[in-house]
Structure formats: C-alpha cells, structure tokens
Design an enzyme around this catalytic site. Structure first.
Site, PDB file in Angstrom:
ATOM      1  CG  HIS A  72     -32.584 -27.371   2.083  1.00 29.78           C
ATOM      2  ND1 HIS A  72     -32.722 -28.738   2.117  1.00 29.78           N
ATOM      3  CD2 HIS A  72     -33.517 -26.894   2.937  1.00 29.78           C
ATOM      4  CE1 HIS A  72     -33.716 -29.073   2.939  1.00 29.78           C
ATOM      5  NE2 HIS A  72     -34.209 -27.958   3.437  1.00 29.78           N
ATOM      6  CE1 TYR A 200     -31.834 -36.073  -5.398  1.00 28.26           C
ATOM      7  CE2 TYR A 200     -30.840 -34.589  -3.802  1.00 28.26           C
ATOM      8  CZ  TYR A 200     -31.743 -34.827  -4.825  1.00 28.26           C
ATOM      9  OH  TYR A 200     -32.551 -33.807  -5.261  1.00 28.26           O
ATOM     10  N   PRO A 292     -36.240 -37.364 -12.339  1.00 29.86           N
ATOM     11  CG  PRO A 292     -37.662 -38.341 -10.788  1.00 29.86           C
ATOM     12  CD  PRO A 292     -37.172 -38.486 -12.179  1.00 29.86           C
ATOM     13  CE  LYS A 296     -30.666 -28.634 -11.953  1.00 32.77           C
ATOM     14  NZ  LYS A 296     -30.997 -28.071 -10.629  1.00 32.77           N
ATOM     15  CE1 TYR A 384     -30.369 -31.557  -6.116  1.00 35.49           C
ATOM     16  CE2 TYR A 384     -30.389 -29.558  -4.791  1.00 35.49           C
ATOM     17  CZ  TYR A 384     -30.929 -30.793  -5.125  1.00 35.49           C
ATOM     18  OH  TYR A 384     -32.042 -31.239  -4.463  1.00 35.49           O
TER      19      TYR A 384
HETATM   20  P1  FAD Z   1     -47.482 -30.079 -16.157  1.00 31.37           P
HETATM   21  O1  FAD Z   1     -47.276 -29.905 -14.696  1.00 31.37           O
HETATM   22  O2  FAD Z   1     -47.631 -31.462 -16.686  1.00 31.37           O
HETATM   23  O3  FAD Z   1     -48.758 -29.215 -16.546  1.00 31.37           O
HETATM   24  C1  FAD Z   1     -49.374 -29.326 -17.800  1.00 31.37           C
HETATM   25  C2  FAD Z   1     -50.832 -28.988 -17.649  1.00 31.37           C
HETATM   26  O4  FAD Z   1     -51.450 -29.041 -18.942  1.00 31.37           O
HETATM   27  C3  FAD Z   1     -51.577 -29.962 -16.763  1.00 31.37           C
HETATM   28  O5  FAD Z   1     -52.304 -29.248 -15.783  1.00 31.37           O
HETATM   29  C4  FAD Z   1     -52.495 -30.715 -17.723  1.00 31.37           C
HETATM   30  O6  FAD Z   1     -53.714 -31.096 -17.115  1.00 31.37           O
HETATM   31  C5  FAD Z   1     -52.697 -29.687 -18.818  1.00 31.37           C
HETATM   32  N1  FAD Z   1     -53.009 -30.274 -20.121  1.00 31.37           N
HETATM   33  C6  FAD Z   1     -52.514 -31.383 -20.693  1.00 31.37           C
HETATM   34  N2  FAD Z   1     -53.045 -31.586 -21.907  1.00 31.37           N
HETATM   35  C7  FAD Z   1     -53.923 -30.571 -22.113  1.00 31.37           C
HETATM   36  C8  FAD Z   1     -54.787 -30.235 -23.185  1.00 31.37           C
HETATM   37  N3  FAD Z   1     -54.857 -31.014 -24.266  1.00 31.37           N
HETATM   38  N4  FAD Z   1     -55.557 -29.135 -23.069  1.00 31.37           N
HETATM   39  C9  FAD Z   1     -55.486 -28.353 -21.955  1.00 31.37           C
HETATM   40  N5  FAD Z   1     -54.676 -28.638 -20.904  1.00 31.37           N
HETATM   41  C10 FAD Z   1     -53.902 -29.722 -20.988  1.00 31.37           C
HETATM   42  N6  FAD Z   1     -39.990 -32.752 -10.985  1.00 31.37           N
HETATM   43  C11 FAD Z   1     -39.125 -32.560 -10.014  1.00 31.37           C
HETATM   44  O7  FAD Z   1     -38.292 -31.649 -10.118  1.00 31.37           O
HETATM   45  N7  FAD Z   1     -39.161 -33.372  -8.891  1.00 31.37           N
HETATM   46  C12 FAD Z   1     -40.106 -34.367  -8.755  1.00 31.37           C
HETATM   47  O8  FAD Z   1     -40.137 -35.065  -7.753  1.00 31.37           O
HETATM   48  C13 FAD Z   1     -41.015 -34.605  -9.774  1.00 31.37           C
HETATM   49  N8  FAD Z   1     -41.942 -35.601  -9.699  1.00 31.37           N
HETATM   50  C14 FAD Z   1     -42.826 -35.792 -10.749  1.00 31.37           C
HETATM   51  C15 FAD Z   1     -43.767 -36.822 -10.701  1.00 31.37           C
HETATM   52  C16 FAD Z   1     -44.661 -37.035 -11.782  1.00 31.37           C
HETATM   53  C17 FAD Z   1     -45.673 -38.167 -11.719  1.00 31.37           C
HETATM   54  C18 FAD Z   1     -44.587 -36.192 -12.923  1.00 31.37           C
HETATM   55  C19 FAD Z   1     -45.530 -36.420 -14.094  1.00 31.37           C
HETATM   56  C20 FAD Z   1     -43.638 -35.165 -12.946  1.00 31.37           C
HETATM   57  C21 FAD Z   1     -42.751 -34.965 -11.865  1.00 31.37           C
HETATM   58  N9  FAD Z   1     -41.793 -33.935 -11.881  1.00 31.37           N
HETATM   59  C22 FAD Z   1     -40.917 -33.743 -10.884  1.00 31.37           C
HETATM   60  C23 FAD Z   1     -41.673 -33.033 -12.968  1.00 31.37           C
HETATM   61  C24 FAD Z   1     -42.378 -31.732 -12.682  1.00 31.37           C
HETATM   62  O9  FAD Z   1     -43.513 -31.948 -11.880  1.00 31.37           O
HETATM   63  C25 FAD Z   1     -42.725 -31.166 -14.032  1.00 31.37           C
HETATM   64  O10 FAD Z   1     -41.503 -30.902 -14.708  1.00 31.37           O
HETATM   65  C26 FAD Z   1     -43.576 -29.916 -13.977  1.00 31.37           C
HETATM   66  O11 FAD Z   1     -44.869 -30.221 -13.497  1.00 31.37           O
HETATM   67  C27 FAD Z   1     -43.676 -29.307 -15.385  1.00 31.37           C
HETATM   68  O12 FAD Z   1     -44.658 -28.330 -15.413  1.00 31.37           O
HETATM   69  P2  FAD Z   1     -45.485 -28.078 -16.736  1.00 31.37           P
HETATM   70  O13 FAD Z   1     -46.393 -26.955 -16.391  1.00 31.37           O
HETATM   71  O14 FAD Z   1     -44.562 -27.967 -17.879  1.00 31.37           O
HETATM   72  O15 FAD Z   1     -46.304 -29.415 -17.001  1.00 31.37           O
HETATM   73  C1  DHB Z   2     -38.055 -33.935  -4.472  1.00 29.84           C
HETATM   74  C2  DHB Z   2     -38.136 -34.566  -5.666  1.00 29.84           C
HETATM   75  C3  DHB Z   2     -36.996 -34.703  -6.430  1.00 29.84           C
HETATM   76  O1  DHB Z   2     -37.043 -35.310  -7.607  1.00 29.84           O
HETATM   77  C4  DHB Z   2     -35.776 -34.218  -5.987  1.00 29.84           C
HETATM   78  O2  DHB Z   2     -34.682 -34.394  -6.761  1.00 29.84           O
HETATM   79  C5  DHB Z   2     -35.718 -33.568  -4.802  1.00 29.84           C
HETATM   80  C6  DHB Z   2     -36.867 -33.424  -4.031  1.00 29.84           C
HETATM   81  C7  DHB Z   2     -39.288 -33.794  -3.648  1.00 29.84           C
HETATM   82  O3  DHB Z   2     -40.342 -34.220  -4.093  1.00 29.84           O
HETATM   83  O4  DHB Z   2     -39.200 -33.278  -2.533  1.00 29.84           O
END
Ligand code: FAD
Ligand code: DHB
Length: 389
Positions: A72, A200, A292, A296, A384
C-alpha cells in the site's frame, strides 16, 4: 534442561526473536501458555511496516509474505464526506504491506518447525528466578509436572497479561498509562474490501476503519462502548453503523455479508520503564501497548525484537556486552515515538464522550490543517510507514 535464551511467549515477538536467534545459531526455547491453534487463531494486526517486512525476509521467511501481502502506497483519512489521501510514495521512500498477524505467526511457526527449534505449549505457572544473578532460571508446570530451565538470558515476550513485567520489582518499574473511554468492535467478512486502500474515518457518529486481508476478505472496525458485548451487536447493526461513518461514496458501494469473526478490543496507551532488569528483557506488548489507530502494536514489538536480537548476537558472536546493556534505552526511544503517533491518531479520529464543542472544533481544524498542508501529511506518512530503527 539448559538453553542460552528462554523466551516466554510464543506470539509474534517471541517467535520473531526465536527465529533471529536460530539463524545466528543461538540456542533458545519458547514457552507458550496456550495451544498453537489458539495463538494462530487470534485475529489482530493487519499492517506491516517495512522494518517488520525486512526482518521477516532477513530470517528467511519472506517468500509467502511477498507473494500474498499487498503493498500500500497510501491511505485515506476522512471526516464525514471530506477525505484526504496520504500519499506514502510522495512523502517517504517507503510503503506498508497489508498481511495479517495470523499469517505472520503461521510463517514464524513453520520456520521454527523447519529449524527444529523447541517450543513448549500449554505451559503454566512460569516463574522467572534469579534474573539479577548470572545464573537465572525459569520454572513452570506442564502436563502437571514441574520443570526448570537454566539459561543465560530471559526474553519476556508474554504480552500485556504475562508474568515477565511483574517480575521487575515495583520499586524499579515506572508505568505510564492512559485508558481511552471506548473500544473497537471488529469484524471479518468474506466480502471484497470497500476500497483498495485503508480508510480511517472520523464522523459525527464516531470512528470507523475499513481494512482488508485479501480480495475477498475484509476487516472493518467501529468505535463502540468499551463495555459493549460483541454478541449484542447484530451484523446488520454493525453494517448500518459503518455506513453512517464512512464517506457516502464508499457507503454506497460497501458490500456486506455475514461476519465470520466479531470481537471488541479495549484501547490503551501503556509503557513500562525500564524494559530490562538484570538478565530479563521485555519485548512487545509485555512492555508497552498502543491504541490500534496507528497500526503500531505488532510493528513496535518487531522493532524491540530487532534491537534485542542484535544485542544478543553481539554478545554471543562478538563478545560485546555493551549493546545488551543499552537495550532498554534504545528500544524505549522508538517506543515513545510510536506511542505519541498512536495517541495523536486516536485523538484526531475518535469521538470522545466528554468532548466539548470546543474540542470538536479543534479536531475539525486539525483535519482541515492536515488537508491543506503537505508537511502535516508528510509527518503522518513518515510515522505511519514506520520511523527508522
Ligand atoms: P502477544 O501477541 O500478546 O503474545 C504474547 C504471547 O505470550 C501469547 O501467545 C500468550 O499466550 C503468551 N503468554 C502470556 N502469558 C504467558 C505466560 N505466563 N507464560 C507463557 N506464555 C504466556 N495491533 C495492531 O497493530 N492492529 C490491530 O488491529 C490490533 N488489534 C489487536 C486486538 C487485540 C484484542 C489485542 C490484544 C491486540 C491487538 N493489536 C493490534 C496489537 C498487536 O496484536 C500486538 O501488539 C501484538 O500481538 C504484540 O505481540 P506480542 O508477541 O508482544 O504479544
Ligand atoms: C488493521 C488494524 C489496525 O489497527 C490498523 O490501524 C490498520 C489495520 C487491521 O486489522 O487490518
């Protein structure tokens, strides 16, 4: 059991770190609390910065992403029927890739399988011990049996609700938090995206986002009450609300269908300082959360991983410990900029329940300024697509 680095959490941060370490021949074990299918089923982020894309390529996992992702070069910001196209190609030398977090996670697990690296699923009661000594270890239970892994370092990649951050003593930790008075209701539907770029949208009825996964899979979000139950939102109510919030030209051509996923995410800004304590290093959501709106979350997790992987490589391969000592400071410098941008986008584009008529005018003036000012568009575009590492 013994390994060089124990990685707690098998989400995108833990998996990407593991992949960097595997490539460098640094032994590691991932401990994940849930099943692999559960982790792979979480529908979350959709937009990858070029830095995240380049890391996936550099760890040998770019092929499917490059084939299936969508480049994009711009995005749309709208307010009621007024719209602004932010042209990434004009303002930056970068683009973003639309490729879902589920796909990233799947590629990373497949890469880990191919490397034969160890991942232990359904691990309970992980406890980090002796992190400030030179002989840390992690204990946990699995299949009702107690286990212990001795290691050199621990990477806390276990998300916002994990055990790693609370291991840092309260008197050492400083936490900064802002909780927003709304959530995002998201749906996935097997319909063509309403537009070939993300939209957006702010409107008098609140925020909406039109995103996608592929030519026949759309991801849409609308601002809702944080306390809403997703089950109380019928598909029809969702589509009606989305149509009200996006410019008429898009509302008229929006194709709707049954939702195949529906969930509500709360919105929060959060940072924990420092991101390291002794031999424990935090990455991703374990250390910080962004709302979100700027896409980021996943990308900032990836930039932490980039800094930590490089620091560990310098330690193990070049006997240079300075990079590890500077990890927290380096990661936080970029984290705070992502926090600022996500907070700004959130403030610009949402309807705040307590907002006054003056606040509303300020929001509209900011959108009008953005529309008329190329430098303002450039600032948005640069943030962005992702600030450099
Ligand atoms: P996580 O993805 O949370 O992974 C952490 C892992 O650790 C998980 O698999 C969990 O099961 C595991 N864990 C937790 N505790 C323990 C423990 N005690 N022992 C062992 N394992 C453990 N970001 C965007 O940019 N756009 C979005 O649209 C967006 N939507 C989101 C929606 C939701 C509901 C959430 C919660 C987050 C969203 N995010 C979004 C943020 C993005 O998904 C996260 O920033 C990203 O997943 C971060 O990755 P991570 O590996 O740091 O954490
Ligand atoms: C999506 C989620 C976001 O938070 C965003 O800023 C852009 C795209 C997505 O899930 O596609």
């Amino acid at each position: 059991m013994r390994t060089s680095v124990v990685i707690i959490g098998g989400g995108p941060a833990g998996l990407l770190l593991g992949q960097h370490l595997n490539r460098a021949g640094i032994d590691n074990v991932i401990l994940e609390r849930r099943t692999r299918d559960h982790v792979l089923g979480r529908i979350r982020a959709g937009v990858l910065e070029i830095g995240t894309v380049e890391q996936m390529r550099s760890v040998g996992l770019g092929a499917r992403m490059d084939r299936k992702g969508f480049v994009h070069d711009g995005t749309i910001i709208s307010y009621n029927n007024d719209e602004i196209r932010i042209d990434f190609a004009v303002h930056t030398d970068r683009s973003v890739l639309v490729y879902g977090q589920t796909e990233v996670t799947r590629d990373l697990y497949e890469g880990r399988d191919a490397d034969g690296a160890q991942t232990l699923f359904e691990v309970d009661n992980a406890v980090i011990e002796d992190a400030t000594t030179d002989a840390p270890f992690v204990t946990f239970t699995r299949n009702d049996q107690g286990h212990r892994i001795d290691c050199d370092y621990i990477a806390g990649c276990d998300g916002f609700h994990g055990v790693s951050r609370p291991t840092i003593p309260a008197e050492v930790r400083r936490e900064y938090e802002k909780v927003y008075p709304f959530g995002w209701l998201g749906i996935l539907s097997e319909t063509p995206p309403v537009h070939d770029e993300l939209i957006y949208a702010n409107s008098d009825a609140g925020f909406a986002l039109c995103s996608m996964r592929n030519a026949n899979l759309s991801r849409y979000y609308i601002q809702c009450d944080a306390s809403d139950d997703p089950a109380s939102w019928s598909d029809q109510a969702f589509w009606d609300e989305l149509r009200r919030r996006i410019p008429g030209a898009y509302a008229d051509i929006l194709q709707t269908g049954p939702s195949i996923e529906k969930s509500i995410a709360p919105l929060r800004s959060f940072v924990c300082e420092p991101m390291q304590w002794g031999r424990l290093f935090l990455c991703g959501d374990a250390a910080h959360i962004v709302p979100p709106t700027g896409a980021k979350g996943l990308n900032t997790a990836a930039s932490d991983v980039y800094y930590l992987a490089n620091a560990l490589k310098r330690h193990y391969l070049d006997a240079d410990g300075a990079a590890l000592a500077g990890y927290s400071e380096r990661a936080l410098a970029r984290v705070w900029k992502a926090e600022r941008f996500s907070w700004w986008m959130t403030r610009l584009l949402h309807h705040f329940p307590d907002q006054s008529a003056f606040d509303h005018k300020m929001q509209m003036a900011e959108v009008a300024f953005l529309k008329s000012n190329a430098e303002a568009q450039s600032v948005l575009a640069q943030n962005y697509v992702g600030l450099p590492y």
